[in-house]
Design a protein around this motif. Structure first.
Motif, PDB file in Angstrom:
ATOM      1  N   HIS A  96     -33.667 -44.446 -48.486  1.00  0.00           N
ATOM      2  CA  HIS A  96     -34.945 -44.129 -49.143  1.00  0.00           C
ATOM      3  C   HIS A  96     -35.236 -45.212 -50.181  1.00  0.00           C
ATOM      4  N   ILE A  97     -36.434 -45.821 -50.105  1.00  0.00           N
ATOM      5  CA  ILE A  97     -36.845 -46.815 -51.098  1.00  0.00           C
ATOM      6  C   ILE A  97     -38.017 -46.262 -51.907  1.00  0.00           C
ATOM      7  N   ILE A  98     -37.839 -46.267 -53.216  1.00  0.00           N
ATOM      8  CA  ILE A  98     -38.918 -45.940 -54.151  1.00  0.00           C
ATOM      9  C   ILE A  98     -39.414 -47.280 -54.679  1.00  0.00           C
ATOM     10  N   TYR A  99     -40.667 -47.617 -54.377  1.00  0.00           N
ATOM     11  CA  TYR A  99     -41.179 -48.957 -54.663  1.00  0.00           C
ATOM     12  C   TYR A  99     -42.368 -48.902 -55.612  1.00  0.00           C
ATOM     13  N   THR A 100     -42.357 -49.781 -56.622  1.00  0.00           N
ATOM     14  CA  THR A 100     -43.489 -49.851 -57.546  1.00  0.00           C
ATOM     15  C   THR A 100     -44.564 -50.759 -56.953  1.00  0.00           C
ATOM     16  N   SER A 101     -45.619 -50.134 -56.506  1.00  0.00           N
ATOM     17  CA  SER A 101     -46.703 -50.830 -55.816  1.00  0.00           C
ATOM     18  C   SER A 101     -47.926 -50.920 -56.742  1.00  0.00           C
ATOM     19  N   PHE A 102     -49.106 -51.076 -56.152  1.00  0.00           N
ATOM     20  CA  PHE A 102     -50.319 -51.271 -56.936  1.00  0.00           C
ATOM     21  C   PHE A 102     -51.425 -50.340 -56.461  1.00  0.00           C
ATOM     22  N   TYR A 103     -52.163 -49.823 -57.410  1.00  0.00           N
ATOM     23  CA  TYR A 103     -53.252 -48.879 -57.161  1.00  0.00           C
ATOM     24  C   TYR A 103     -54.274 -49.475 -56.181  1.00  0.00           C
ATOM     25  N   ASN A 104     -54.560 -48.716 -55.127  1.00  0.00           N
ATOM     26  CA  ASN A 104     -55.502 -49.145 -54.077  1.00  0.00           C
ATOM     27  C   ASN A 104     -55.049 -50.416 -53.356  1.00  0.00           C
ATOM     28  N   ALA A 105     -53.743 -50.633 -53.280  1.00  0.00           N
ATOM     29  CA  ALA A 105     -53.225 -51.811 -52.581  1.00  0.00           C
ATOM     30  C   ALA A 105     -53.708 -51.819 -51.126  1.00  0.00           C
ATOM     31  N   SER A 106     -54.192 -52.983 -50.703  1.00  0.00           N
ATOM     32  CA  SER A 106     -54.605 -53.142 -49.309  1.00  0.00           C
ATOM     33  C   SER A 106     -54.607 -54.623 -48.973  1.00  0.00           C
ATOM     34  N   PRO A 107     -54.633 -54.961 -47.690  1.00  0.00           N
ATOM     35  CA  PRO A 107     -54.695 -56.381 -47.319  1.00  0.00           C
ATOM     36  C   PRO A 107     -55.958 -57.060 -47.838  1.00  0.00           C
ATOM     37  N   ILE A 134     -45.040 -45.812 -55.663  1.00  0.00           N
ATOM     38  CA  ILE A 134     -45.634 -45.509 -56.968  1.00  0.00           C
ATOM     39  C   ILE A 134     -46.670 -46.595 -57.230  1.00  0.00           C
ATOM     40  N   ARG A 135     -47.928 -46.252 -57.064  1.00  0.00           N
ATOM     41  CA  ARG A 135     -49.004 -47.247 -57.142  1.00  0.00           C
ATOM     42  C   ARG A 135     -49.612 -47.283 -58.550  1.00  0.00           C
ATOM     43  N   ASP A 136     -49.168 -48.250 -59.345  1.00  0.00           N
ATOM     44  CA  ASP A 136     -49.632 -48.378 -60.729  1.00  0.00           C
ATOM     45  C   ASP A 136     -51.008 -49.022 -60.789  1.00  0.00           C
ATOM     46  N   ASN A 137     -51.878 -48.447 -61.614  1.00  0.00           N
ATOM     47  CA  ASN A 137     -53.089 -49.170 -61.987  1.00  0.00           C
ATOM     48  C   ASN A 137     -52.702 -50.207 -63.038  1.00  0.00           C
ATOM     49  N   PHE A 138     -53.659 -50.992 -63.523  1.00  0.00           N
ATOM     50  CA  PHE A 138     -53.354 -51.940 -64.589  1.00  0.00           C
ATOM     51  C   PHE A 138     -52.823 -51.185 -65.804  1.00  0.00           C
ATOM     52  N   TYR A 139     -51.928 -51.835 -66.527  1.00  0.00           N
ATOM     53  CA  TYR A 139     -51.298 -51.162 -67.657  1.00  0.00           C
ATOM     54  C   TYR A 139     -52.205 -51.150 -68.883  1.00  0.00           C
ATOM     55  N   MET A 140     -52.335 -49.986 -69.466  1.00  0.00           N
ATOM     56  CA  MET A 140     -53.060 -49.809 -70.721  1.00  0.00           C
ATOM     57  C   MET A 140     -52.491 -50.730 -71.803  1.00  0.00           C
ATOM     58  N   ASP A 141     -51.169 -50.835 -71.822  1.00  0.00           N
ATOM     59  CA  ASP A 141     -50.496 -51.663 -72.826  1.00  0.00           C
ATOM     60  C   ASP A 141     -50.976 -53.118 -72.761  1.00  0.00           C
ATOM     61  N   PHE A 142     -51.247 -53.604 -71.548  1.00  0.00           N
ATOM     62  CA  PHE A 142     -51.673 -54.995 -71.360  1.00  0.00           C
ATOM     63  C   PHE A 142     -52.976 -55.264 -72.109  1.00  0.00           C
ATOM     64  N   PHE A 143     -53.954 -54.382 -71.911  1.00  0.00           N
ATOM     65  CA  PHE A 143     -55.249 -54.600 -72.552  1.00  0.00           C
ATOM     66  C   PHE A 143     -55.148 -54.446 -74.070  1.00  0.00           C
ATOM     67  N   VAL A 144     -54.369 -53.476 -74.517  1.00  0.00           N
ATOM     68  CA  VAL A 144     -54.201 -53.279 -75.956  1.00  0.00           C
ATOM     69  C   VAL A 144     -53.480 -54.476 -76.578  1.00  0.00           C
ATOM     70  N   ASP A 145     -52.506 -55.015 -75.876  1.00  0.00           N
ATOM     71  CA  ASP A 145     -51.793 -56.194 -76.393  1.00  0.00           C
ATOM     72  C   ASP A 145     -52.739 -57.389 -76.550  1.00  0.00           C
ATOM     73  N   LEU A 146     -53.706 -57.527 -75.644  1.00  0.00           N
ATOM     74  CA  LEU A 146     -54.688 -58.607 -75.784  1.00  0.00           C
ATOM     75  C   LEU A 146     -55.475 -58.444 -77.085  1.00  0.00           C
ATOM     76  N   ILE A 147     -55.871 -57.209 -77.378  1.00  0.00           N
ATOM     77  CA  ILE A 147     -56.598 -56.942 -78.619  1.00  0.00           C
ATOM     78  C   ILE A 147     -55.715 -57.246 -79.829  1.00  0.00           C
ATOM     79  N   ARG A 148     -54.460 -56.834 -79.755  1.00  0.00           N
ATOM     80  CA  ARG A 148     -53.563 -57.010 -80.902  1.00  0.00           C
ATOM     81  C   ARG A 148     -53.276 -58.484 -81.175  1.00  0.00           C
TER      82      ARG A 148
END
Length: 283
Positions: A96-107, A134-148
């Motif tokens: 069994h593989i649990i893989y961190t993928s991306f939200y709405n991933a497609s070719p 596990i399909r992650d959307n963009f990270y909230m932390d990323f955008f907040v870090d840009l502001i900081r």
């Protein structure tokens, strides 16, 4: 007891999951390209392994039933690295593989790196593994870090909305699934925050709660490529950076999922709560 292996243990996501599994009293194999940098945790055995098909990787994964696979570092050969590692996992007998993928991933994903995730998902299925994506959307932390750091978020996202997710919420989901993997076999779980926001919304909230100047600066696509030349990089990197924003503009990062609540029994962390937590830590 199910034998667990965890990759990415020297990074944020894999490190968080490794600590949670250790705290739960479950033994696990920790795979790291640089084992000396791996956290020293109770119940963990550390093995040297890269994302490749090699006997070193096969040996490290022997006896593993469930593998938590954090996507490899962004690289032009990332998909081939993934395929080599997955082939080694099959040779080692991983089930069994649990893989961190991306939200709405497609070719056809506008976000260029989403295409690699879609191809990796397909390869895992083709190799006959049970899977949890596990399909992650963009990270909230990323955008907040840009502001900081910069006081602004700059890009060609228009008025598109993104249901950005807190990275620690994703890590909690992964740790929970690893403790009960059978329940989540052959499922795709979308990781989103509890609201859809424009980048202007994110900048506004961040400025208000953190008490600093913050703005969303709209760029055209050519302007975005030009401004990113401040950082020496290869063309594929510029493409991925700019497509972060064009994917939002096109609506590919909008939409809400209840999957975090399904797994954790609570709603995902809101931007407001995350910002309030940061503000309290900085007082």
């Amino acid at each position: 007891m199910t034998a667990i292996a965890i990759t990415g243990v020297t990074g944020h996501l894999g490190g968080f999951v490794a600590r949670r599994i250790s705290e739960a009293g479950l033994p696990a194999k920790h795979l790291a390209r640089r084992p000396e940098k791996a956290p020293k945790l109770s119940g963990a055995d550390v093995f040297k392994a890269s994302y490749e098909q090699s006997q070193e990787v096969v040996a490290a994964l022997k006896g593993t039933e469930v593998l938590f696979m954090v996507s490899a570092k962004e690289h032009p050969e990332r998909l081939q690295q993934h395929k080599g590692f997955i082939a080694a996992a099959r040779e080692a007998g991983v089930k069994h593989i649990i893989y961190t993928s991306f939200y709405n991933a497609s070719p056809q994903s506008i976000f260029t790196l989403g295409r690699d995730h879609a191809a990796t998902e397909q390869y895992i299925k083709q190799q006959g593994f049970a899977y949890t994506f596990i399909r992650d959307n963009f990270y909230m932390d990323f955008f907040v870090d840009l502001i900081r750091t910069d006081g602004e978020i700059k890009g060609p996202a228009g008025q598109g909305k993104v249901s950005a997710v807190l990275r620690n919420d994703v890590a909690e989901v992964a740790a929970e699934i690893l403790q009960n993997p059978k329940k989540w076999e052959n499922q795709i779980l979308d990781m989103t925050g509890p609201e859809e926001l424009t980048l202007a919304d994110i900048a506004s909230q961040a400025g208000q709660i953190l008490g600093k100047e913050a703005a969303y600066v709209e760029e055209t696509v050519p302007e975005a490529y030009e401004s990113r030349k401040a950082w020496p990089a290869q063309q594929w990197e510029y493409d991925s950076w700019v497509s972060t924003y064009t994917a939002i503009a096109a609506g590919e990062q909008a939409g809400l999922s209840e999957d975090i609540e399904r797994v954790l029994g609570r709603k995902p962390t809101s931007l407001k709560l995350y910002l309030q937590t940061l503000a309290a830590e900085n007082q």
